[in-house]
Design a protein around this motif. Structure first.
Motif, PDB file in Angstrom:
ATOM      1  N   VAL A  68       0.855  -1.191   0.000  1.00 57.69           N
ATOM      2  CA  VAL A  68       0.000   0.000   0.000  1.00 57.69           C
ATOM      3  C   VAL A  68       0.891   1.242   0.000  1.00 57.69           C
ATOM      4  O   VAL A  68       1.729   1.410   0.901  1.00 57.69           O
ATOM      5  N   PHE A  69       0.703   2.103  -1.012  1.00 56.40           N
ATOM      6  CA  PHE A  69       1.458   3.362  -1.039  1.00 56.40           C
ATOM      7  C   PHE A  69       0.745   4.366  -0.153  1.00 56.40           C
ATOM      8  O   PHE A  69      -0.476   4.568  -0.251  1.00 56.40           O
ATOM      9  N   ILE A  70       1.530   5.023   0.709  1.00 53.35           N
ATOM     10  CA  ILE A  70       0.974   5.976   1.671  1.00 53.35           C
ATOM     11  C   ILE A  70       1.741   7.283   1.574  1.00 53.35           C
ATOM     12  O   ILE A  70       2.973   7.316   1.594  1.00 53.35           O
ATOM     13  N   SER A  71       0.980   8.373   1.425  1.00 54.28           N
ATOM     14  CA  SER A  71       1.566   9.711   1.425  1.00 54.28           C
ATOM     15  C   SER A  71       0.596  10.631   2.136  1.00 54.28           C
ATOM     16  O   SER A  71      -0.375  10.170   2.736  1.00 54.28           O
ATOM     17  N   ALA A  72       0.862  11.929   2.070  1.00 50.83           N
ATOM     18  CA  ALA A  72       0.013  12.909   2.754  1.00 50.83           C
ATOM     19  C   ALA A  72      -1.389  12.912   2.151  1.00 50.83           C
ATOM     20  O   ALA A  72      -1.635  13.567   1.137  1.00 50.83           O
ATOM     21  N   GLY A  73      -2.296  12.167   2.771  1.00 49.60           N
ATOM     22  CA  GLY A  73      -3.688  12.143   2.323  1.00 49.60           C
ATOM     23  C   GLY A  73      -3.967  11.171   1.199  1.00 49.60           C
ATOM     24  O   GLY A  73      -5.119  10.983   0.815  1.00 49.60           O
ATOM     25  N   LEU A  74      -2.950  10.541   0.629  1.00 50.13           N
ATOM     26  CA  LEU A  74      -3.133   9.641  -0.509  1.00 50.13           C
ATOM     27  C   LEU A  74      -2.790   8.209  -0.120  1.00 50.13           C
ATOM     28  O   LEU A  74      -1.725   7.951   0.439  1.00 50.13           O
ATOM     29  N   ARG A  75      -3.703   7.286  -0.423  1.00 47.63           N
ATOM     30  CA  ARG A  75      -3.450   5.856  -0.202  1.00 47.63           C
ATOM     31  C   ARG A  75      -3.817   5.114  -1.478  1.00 47.63           C
ATOM     32  O   ARG A  75      -4.926   5.268  -2.003  1.00 47.63           O
ATOM     33  N   VAL A  76      -2.880   4.300  -1.983  1.00 46.75           N
ATOM     34  CA  VAL A  76      -3.129   3.501  -3.183  1.00 46.75           C
ATOM     35  C   VAL A  76      -2.716   2.067  -2.887  1.00 46.75           C
ATOM     36  O   VAL A  76      -1.532   1.800  -2.634  1.00 46.75           O
ATOM     37  N   ALA A  77      -3.692   1.159  -2.895  1.00 46.59           N
ATOM     38  CA  ALA A  77      -3.405  -0.250  -2.624  1.00 46.59           C
ATOM     39  C   ALA A  77      -3.052  -0.977  -3.918  1.00 46.59           C
ATOM     40  O   ALA A  77      -3.189  -0.444  -5.018  1.00 46.59           O
ATOM     41  N   GLY A  78      -2.567  -2.206  -3.771  1.00 48.67           N
ATOM     42  CA  GLY A  78      -2.260  -3.034  -4.927  1.00 48.67           C
ATOM     43  C   GLY A  78      -0.897  -2.784  -5.521  1.00 48.67           C
ATOM     44  O   GLY A  78      -0.646  -3.100  -6.683  1.00 48.67           O
ATOM     45  N   ILE A  79       0.034  -2.208  -4.728  1.00 43.58           N
ATOM     46  CA  ILE A  79       1.388  -1.922  -5.208  1.00 43.58           C
ATOM     47  C   ILE A  79       2.291  -3.093  -4.822  1.00 43.58           C
ATOM     48  O   ILE A  79       3.209  -2.975  -4.003  1.00 43.58           O
ATOM     49  N   GLY A  80       2.007  -4.261  -5.391  1.00 39.35           N
ATOM     50  CA  GLY A  80       2.822  -5.437  -5.106  1.00 39.35           C
ATOM     51  C   GLY A  80       2.684  -5.898  -3.665  1.00 39.35           C
ATOM     52  O   GLY A  80       1.700  -5.623  -2.985  1.00 39.35           O
ATOM     53  N   GLN A  81       3.722  -6.600  -3.189  1.00 38.36           N
ATOM     54  CA  GLN A  81       3.734  -7.133  -1.826  1.00 38.36           C
ATOM     55  C   GLN A  81       4.840  -6.533  -0.974  1.00 38.36           C
ATOM     56  O   GLN A  81       4.866  -6.709   0.234  1.00 38.36           O
ATOM     57  N   ALA A  82       5.758  -5.837  -1.613  1.00 37.42           N
ATOM     58  CA  ALA A  82       6.952  -5.376  -0.898  1.00 37.42           C
ATOM     59  C   ALA A  82       6.687  -4.098  -0.112  1.00 37.42           C
ATOM     60  O   ALA A  82       5.646  -3.458  -0.226  1.00 37.42           O
ATOM     61  N   SER A  83       7.681  -3.757   0.716  1.00 39.46           N
ATOM     62  CA  SER A  83       7.680  -2.479   1.424  1.00 39.46           C
ATOM     63  C   SER A  83       8.892  -1.678   0.954  1.00 39.46           C
ATOM     64  O   SER A  83       9.992  -2.198   0.867  1.00 39.46           O
ATOM     65  N   VAL A  84       8.649  -0.407   0.619  1.00 38.07           N
ATOM     66  CA  VAL A  84       9.718   0.491   0.154  1.00 38.07           C
ATOM     67  C   VAL A  84       9.659   1.738   1.016  1.00 38.07           C
ATOM     68  O   VAL A  84       8.705   2.521   0.921  1.00 38.07           O
ATOM     69  N   PRO A  85      10.651   1.950   1.899  1.00 39.20           N
ATOM     70  CA  PRO A  85      10.566   3.075   2.832  1.00 39.20           C
ATOM     71  C   PRO A  85      10.630   4.435   2.157  1.00 39.20           C
ATOM     72  O   PRO A  85      10.008   5.385   2.623  1.00 39.20           O
ATOM     73  N   ARG A  86      11.405   4.556   1.072  1.00 42.09           N
ATOM     74  CA  ARG A  86      11.458   5.820   0.318  1.00 42.09           C
ATOM     75  C   ARG A  86      11.031   5.539  -1.102  1.00 42.09           C
ATOM     76  O   ARG A  86      11.767   4.966  -1.892  1.00 42.09           O
ATOM     77  N   ALA A  87       9.794   5.922  -1.413  1.00 45.23           N
ATOM     78  CA  ALA A  87       9.232   5.615  -2.722  1.00 45.23           C
ATOM     79  C   ALA A  87       8.619   6.873  -3.331  1.00 45.23           C
ATOM     80  O   ALA A  87       8.315   7.842  -2.631  1.00 45.23           O
ATOM     81  N   VAL A  88       8.464   6.853  -4.648  1.00 44.67           N
ATOM     82  CA  VAL A  88       7.764   7.912  -5.362  1.00 44.67           C
ATOM     83  C   VAL A  88       6.735   7.250  -6.263  1.00 44.67           C
ATOM     84  O   VAL A  88       7.070   6.383  -7.076  1.00 44.67           O
ATOM     85  N   LEU A  89       5.481   7.620  -6.098  1.00 43.07           N
ATOM     86  CA  LEU A  89       4.408   7.105  -6.937  1.00 43.07           C
ATOM     87  C   LEU A  89       4.212   8.052  -8.109  1.00 43.07           C
ATOM     88  O   LEU A  89       4.094   9.269  -7.932  1.00 43.07           O
ATOM     89  N   GLY A  90       4.172   7.496  -9.311  1.00 46.87           N
ATOM     90  CA  GLY A  90       3.937   8.294 -10.505  1.00 46.87           C
ATOM     91  C   GLY A  90       2.622   7.918 -11.154  1.00 46.87           C
ATOM     92  O   GLY A  90       2.324   6.730 -11.334  1.00 46.87           O
ATOM     93  N   VAL A  91       1.814   8.901 -11.500  1.00 40.37           N
ATOM     94  CA  VAL A  91       0.553   8.645 -12.198  1.00 40.37           C
ATOM     95  C   VAL A  91       0.256   9.843 -13.100  1.00 40.37           C
ATOM     96  O   VAL A  91       0.393  10.998 -12.694  1.00 40.37           O
ATOM     97  N   ARG A  92      -0.123   9.563 -14.331  1.00 43.29           N
ATOM     98  CA  ARG A  92      -0.383  10.634 -15.288  1.00 43.29           C
ATOM     99  C   ARG A  92      -1.761  11.259 -15.037  1.00 43.29           C
ATOM    100  O   ARG A  92      -2.680  10.578 -14.537  1.00 43.29           O
ATOM    101  N   PRO A  93      -1.930  12.543 -15.389  1.00 46.68           N
ATOM    102  CA  PRO A  93      -3.203  13.237 -15.126  1.00 46.68           C
ATOM    103  C   PRO A  93      -4.417  12.540 -15.710  1.00 46.68           C
ATOM    104  O   PRO A  93      -5.499  12.582 -15.121  1.00 46.68           O
ATOM    105  N   GLU A  94      -4.260  11.866 -16.862  1.00 43.46           N
ATOM    106  CA  GLU A  94      -5.413  11.189 -17.466  1.00 43.46           C
ATOM    107  C   GLU A  94      -5.800   9.916 -16.733  1.00 43.46           C
ATOM    108  O   GLU A  94      -6.859   9.334 -17.005  1.00 43.46           O
ATOM    109  N   ASP A  95      -4.943   9.476 -15.795  1.00 43.10           N
ATOM    110  CA  ASP A  95      -5.235   8.267 -15.020  1.00 43.10           C
ATOM    111  C   ASP A  95      -5.668   8.588 -13.597  1.00 43.10           C
ATOM    112  O   ASP A  95      -5.702   7.709 -12.727  1.00 43.10           O
ATOM    113  N   VAL A  96      -5.999   9.855 -13.355  1.00 39.59           N
ATOM    114  CA  VAL A  96      -6.541  10.310 -12.070  1.00 39.59           C
ATOM    115  C   VAL A  96      -7.930  10.881 -12.351  1.00 39.59           C
ATOM    116  O   VAL A  96      -8.076  11.773 -13.188  1.00 39.59           O
ATOM    117  N   HIS A  97      -8.950  10.347 -11.664  1.00 42.67           N
ATOM    118  CA  HIS A  97     -10.328  10.695 -12.022  1.00 42.67           C
ATOM    119  C   HIS A  97     -11.066  11.321 -10.837  1.00 42.67           C
ATOM    120  O   HIS A  97     -11.022  10.783  -9.720  1.00 42.67           O
TER     121      HIS A  97
END
Length: 353
Positions: free
Chosen positions: A250-279
């Motif tokens: 689960v990707f966790i940031s300030a107010g944003l949670r996105v599940a389904g990001i594999g099984q691993a844990s990454v302490p310093r990560a950057v989530l990328g998503v294009r504007p057309e894929d945010v609804h």
């Protein structure tokens, strides 16, 4: 025509390394774009092909010929510059024909080739004009015609459209693409404008700090960025890049949670998503990934670009052209989980999941 090959090429200016261990094969008849920000080494790379800069190390080949140390006039390449570089006292006809004149091409042949090239770039009715009597787009076509008339092995183009207004740039992009297809001449095109790269190139080499970060077709570069730099550089508006961490998929940031990001844990990560894929959706929906206030909404005609305040940065999404949300209104956001990218915040490489 010709291929162009770089083998372990390095260019230094004193202690500064402008191009580092550069390896690239540009195919015969290919339109290859060197794309990157100012200072990334793209123009230096092109100038080494032209012979205007000498490689500090490594080898450069045009076809099978190693051209290190070969004078520019013997390399059979033609350059088109950002500044047009026309002779102000010469007519359009004389500017186009100048490369033929210094090669002592017979006058009748010279006139025939000038007329043919002028027709291709729609300048045949302007051959008697001086450059000062032309628009910016017409001057750029003169510079193109002067390069084309030589029938070189390689075209080198250094940000040739950057001095034109938006409408002319769009028109000239179409003309350039059609001309290169028609002439079938190997072309190396340098730009910092990713729209030019995406619309013109067969392949794009994205450069950063003197190295190629990624090489591929425009579609590959856009849909499958391999590094954080490429992800943020390609796209208009650019990809949303949100720093955070991944906990048990689960990707966790300030107010944003996105599940389904594999099984691993990454302490310093950057989530990328294009504007057309945010609804956008209703803030009360139970499965939203984010609830945030609207920072701005910009109607572009075909859609509306909506910016949301997310912690200390903005997140941009493409909404329908009929979107009616107002500034400071709370809205929900759903992220297309199958279209997100994850990057390691330390190495900046893509993390596959």
């Amino acid at each position: 025509m010709a291929s162009v090959t770089f083998k372990n090429v390095c260019k230094k200016f004193g202690e500064f390394v402008a191009v580092n261990d550069f390896n690239l094969e540009i195919r015969d008849k290919e339109f290859l774009v060197l794309l990157g920000p100012s200072g990334c080494g793209k123009t230096t790379t092109m100038r080494m092909v032209a012979g205007l800069e000498e490689a500090t190390f490594g080898d450069i080949y045009i076809d099978e010929d190693r051209v290190n140390g070969v004078l520019p006039k013997y390399r059979d390449v033609a350059m088109v510059f950002q500044s047009y570089a026309l002779y102000p006292h010469l007519t359009v006809e004389d500017n186009i024909g100048y490369p033929l004149k210094i090669r002592k091409v017979p006058p009748a042949e010279c006139k025939r080739r000038i007329a043919e090239v002028a027709r291709r770039v729609e300048l045949d009715s302007m051959l008697s004009r001086l450059p000062k009597e032309l628009s910016g787009g017409q001057r750029q076509r003169v510079a193109l015609a002067r390069a084309i008339v030589r029938t070189p092995r390689v075209f080198l183009m250094d940000e040739p459209l950057s001095n034109l207004d938006a409408k002319l740039r769009t028109q000239m992009r179409a003309e350039l693409k059609h001309l290169q297809h028609e002439l079938q001449v190997t072309t190396i095109y340098v730009t910092h404008d990713q729209i030019e790269a995406m619309t013109l190139a067969h392949r794009v080499a994205v450069m950063n700090k003197g190295v190629i970060e990624q090489l591929g077709t425009p579609r590959e570069i856009y849909n499958d960025p391999r590094t954080l730099f490429v992800a943020g550089f390609i796209g208009s508006p650019p990809m949303n890049l949100v720093p955070g961490e991944v906990r048990d998929g689960v990707f966790i940031s300030a107010g944003l949670r996105v599940a389904g990001i594999g099984q691993a844990s990454v302490p310093r990560a950057v989530l990328g998503v294009r504007p057309e894929d945010v609804h956008p959706t209703d803030a009360g929906d139970v499965d939203v990934n984010l609830v945030a206030p609207i920072y701005s909404a910009e109607l572009t005609g075909e859609n509306t670009l909506v910016s949301l305040r997310l912690g200390g940065q903005l997140m941009t999404l493409r909404a329908d052209k009929n979107f009616t949300g107002q500034i400071d209104q709370q809205i929900g956001v759903k992220v297309a989980t199958d279209r997100v990218f994850l990057f390691n915040g330390e190495t900046e490489d893509r993390v596959d999941f």
